[in-house]
Motif scaffolding. Sequence first.
Motif, mmCIF file in Angstrom:
data_model
loop_
_atom_site.group_PDB
_atom_site.id
_atom_site.type_symbol
_atom_site.label_atom_id
_atom_site.label_comp_id
_atom_site.label_asym_id
_atom_site.label_seq_id
_atom_site.Cartn_x
_atom_site.Cartn_y
_atom_site.Cartn_z
ATOM 1 N N PRO A 1 81.091 58.844 -132.051
ATOM 2 C CA PRO A 1 81.535 59.562 -133.248
ATOM 3 C C PRO A 1 81.701 58.623 -134.431
ATOM 4 N N ASN A 2 81.509 59.140 -135.630
ATOM 5 C CA ASN A 2 81.652 58.326 -136.841
ATOM 6 C C ASN A 2 83.047 57.718 -136.953
ATOM 7 N N ASP A 3 84.049 58.450 -136.447
ATOM 8 C CA ASP A 3 85.435 57.971 -136.539
ATOM 9 C C ASP A 3 85.904 57.309 -135.249
ATOM 10 N N TYR A 4 84.968 56.917 -134.394
ATOM 11 C CA TYR A 4 85.333 56.365 -133.090
ATOM 12 C C TYR A 4 86.091 55.061 -133.239
ATOM 13 N N ASN A 5 87.192 54.953 -132.508
ATOM 14 C CA ASN A 5 88.009 53.741 -132.523
ATOM 15 C C ASN A 5 88.421 53.429 -131.087
ATOM 16 N N PRO A 6 87.912 52.344 -130.528
ATOM 17 C CA PRO A 6 88.226 52.026 -129.126
ATOM 18 C C PRO A 6 89.700 51.738 -128.877
ATOM 19 N N ASP A 7 90.444 51.447 -129.948
ATOM 20 C CA ASP A 7 91.869 51.152 -129.809
ATOM 21 C C ASP A 7 92.750 52.373 -130.052
ATOM 22 N N SER A 8 92.119 53.492 -130.425
ATOM 23 C CA SER A 8 92.869 54.712 -130.706
ATOM 24 C C SER A 8 93.153 55.478 -129.417
ATOM 25 N N GLU A 9 94.132 56.375 -129.506
ATOM 26 C CA GLU A 9 94.427 57.256 -128.381
ATOM 27 C C GLU A 9 93.532 58.495 -128.387
ATOM 28 N N ILE A 10 92.745 58.667 -129.439
ATOM 29 C CA ILE A 10 91.880 59.837 -129.561
ATOM 30 C C ILE A 10 90.723 59.732 -128.576
ATOM 31 N N ILE A 11 90.491 60.824 -127.837
ATOM 32 C CA ILE A 11 89.414 60.855 -126.858
ATOM 33 C C ILE A 11 88.402 61.936 -127.256
ATOM 34 N N HIS A 12 87.207 61.873 -126.653
ATOM 35 C CA HIS A 12 86.102 62.712 -127.106
ATOM 36 C C HIS A 12 85.353 63.309 -125.907
ATOM 37 N N PRO A 13 84.903 64.559 -126.027
ATOM 38 C CA PRO A 13 84.024 65.123 -125.002
ATOM 39 C C PRO A 13 82.770 64.253 -124.837
ATOM 40 N N LEU A 14 82.198 64.317 -123.652
ATOM 41 C CA LEU A 14 81.003 63.523 -123.330
ATOM 42 C C LEU A 14 79.817 64.455 -123.109
ATOM 43 N N ILE A 15 78.739 64.219 -123.842
ATOM 44 C CA ILE A 15 77.519 65.021 -123.699
ATOM 45 C C ILE A 15 76.432 64.130 -123.117
ATOM 46 N N ILE A 16 75.979 64.466 -121.916
ATOM 47 C CA ILE A 16 74.909 63.723 -121.257
ATOM 48 C C ILE A 16 73.592 64.456 -121.510
ATOM 49 N N VAL A 17 72.639 63.759 -122.122
ATOM 50 C CA VAL A 17 71.346 64.346 -122.444
ATOM 51 C C VAL A 17 70.294 63.772 -121.505
ATOM 52 N N PHE A 18 69.807 64.599 -120.608
ATOM 53 C CA PHE A 18 68.670 64.211 -119.772
ATOM 54 C C PHE A 18 67.404 64.344 -120.630
ATOM 55 N N ASP A 19 66.338 63.680 -120.225
ATOM 56 C CA ASP A 19 65.168 63.602 -121.112
ATOM 57 C C ASP A 19 65.587 62.971 -122.437
ATOM 58 N N GLY A 20 66.400 61.927 -122.343
ATOM 59 C CA GLY A 20 66.897 61.266 -123.541
ATOM 60 C C GLY A 20 65.802 60.674 -124.401
ATOM 61 N N ASP A 21 64.598 60.501 -123.853
ATOM 62 C CA ASP A 21 63.478 59.958 -124.605
ATOM 63 C C ASP A 21 63.183 60.805 -125.842
ATOM 64 N N TYR A 22 63.212 62.137 -125.671
ATOM 65 C CA TYR A 22 62.856 63.010 -126.790
ATOM 66 C C TYR A 22 63.941 64.021 -127.152
ATOM 67 N N LEU A 23 64.906 64.221 -126.265
ATOM 68 C CA LEU A 23 65.910 65.260 -126.494
ATOM 69 C C LEU A 23 67.183 64.708 -127.149
ATOM 70 N N PHE A 24 67.362 63.399 -127.080
ATOM 71 C CA PHE A 24 68.588 62.790 -127.579
ATOM 72 C C PHE A 24 68.777 63.015 -129.077
ATOM 73 N N GLU A 25 67.760 62.730 -129.870
ATOM 74 C CA GLU A 25 67.878 62.840 -131.325
ATOM 75 C C GLU A 25 68.150 64.265 -131.800
ATOM 76 N N PRO A 26 67.472 65.294 -131.259
ATOM 77 C CA PRO A 26 67.828 66.662 -131.664
ATOM 78 C C PRO A 26 69.283 67.026 -131.345
ATOM 79 N N VAL A 27 69.783 66.559 -130.218
ATOM 80 C CA VAL A 27 71.179 66.833 -129.861
ATOM 81 C C VAL A 27 72.120 66.135 -130.837
ATOM 82 N N VAL A 28 71.854 64.875 -131.136
ATOM 83 C CA VAL A 28 72.703 64.125 -132.060
ATOM 84 C C VAL A 28 72.670 64.750 -133.449
ATOM 85 N N GLY A 29 71.485 65.160 -133.903
ATOM 86 C CA GLY A 29 71.377 65.787 -135.213
ATOM 87 C C GLY A 29 72.209 67.048 -135.313
#
Length: 394
Positions: free
Chosen positions: A42-70
């Motif tokens: 995430p743009n606001d990601y801070n490894p020292d923060s207590e804020i946590i984030h859902p995890l999205i695993i994209v299979f076929d990351g070769d071509y599917l990753f960028e559309p998901v991120v967009g």
Amino acid sequence: MKKTILIVLLNAFLCQLFAQITYDEIASSKLNAVRQLKIKLPNDYNPDSEIIHPLIIVFDGDYLFEPVVGQLQFQTYFDDMPSSIVVGVVQANERFYDGYCDEVTGLPKESGLRFHEFVADELIPYLDSEYKTSKFKVAVGHDLMGNFINSYLFKEDPLFDAYVCLSPDLSGTVKDYLGERLEFFKDDIFYYMATSDKDLPGIRDAVIDADGQISQVNNQYLTYYFDDFKNDTHYTLVTSAIARSFDKIFELYKPLREKELEEKVLPYEGTLDKYLVDRYKRIEDLFGIKKPITEEEFDKVVKIAEQREDLESLEKIGKLAKKLDPESLLGTYYLAQYAEKVGKTKKAKKLYESALTLEDVSHINREFIFSKIDELTVVDTDNDEGEEEDDEDN
């Protein structure tokens, strides 16, 4: 000229987006190999923060990753979904072996089973240890891998909370038992599936049959969405389906909007502070994250309370807002409104005066508060005789 500006802005956005993508590697004993990962924090990601984030695993990351991120970037901009960690699994020439399934059962075997175990026993634990992940996990797969991710539904404890199956190439008896399996979940599960009228015929037929089964499932814990797109191919449906799936999966997370206000808040049986508390507790329980109630949402619910002529809700919303943010004038302002409406003018004036010592909020005009104080000052003091000077925090 406008077109040129749009192209420049789009290119700038894409450059920024791809600059934020990092690459990682994970050595797998299950696969006896090293796998490459694409990671977007995430743009606001801070490894020292207590804020946590859902995890999205994209299979076929070769071509599917960028559309998901967009799509994630777009929907988080409008606060329609939480900022999330996206991880694309680069499969390249290993894709067929990764998704290898038994022809009869449709479940992973041999190389497919090793990849299944790699994800469950190595990849997810690694990501949970390295990044600030919440308990809510989403799997996204297309075609062969759209079928593969269903295998995690058949574990005793499913690995993912949401499944996004984009034109899945359903195989074996998995397609016959999807509905039956989804019938028995006792925890919240999201399942999304999509096809199109121009999808590959064999895939489309199996998906339509599976939809017929799943649509009959009567399980309060299952949230199921299905899309049958028009004029899209096996590949062009992907972007629309990603957008629709995220829109549905994270529907609860969205800010309060007119439809919910009219259909759920207005007819709610009980005080509206409880509606807000329950709604945000549900977000925390489901996604594993804490989302604050915004000033705008408090204001919208107060307007509904006024529409209902519900003074009890107005008072309790004031107390809730003050409890959540004592430094803000918001809660005190609502309590002052309540006191004024029930005829406690002395108390209302004191609360308005107290509000002026607190931090501003965007939608409350201080000039208006001053005018209320002046208005209450000239009220005949005889009207205030006998007022209870009870503490507004009680």
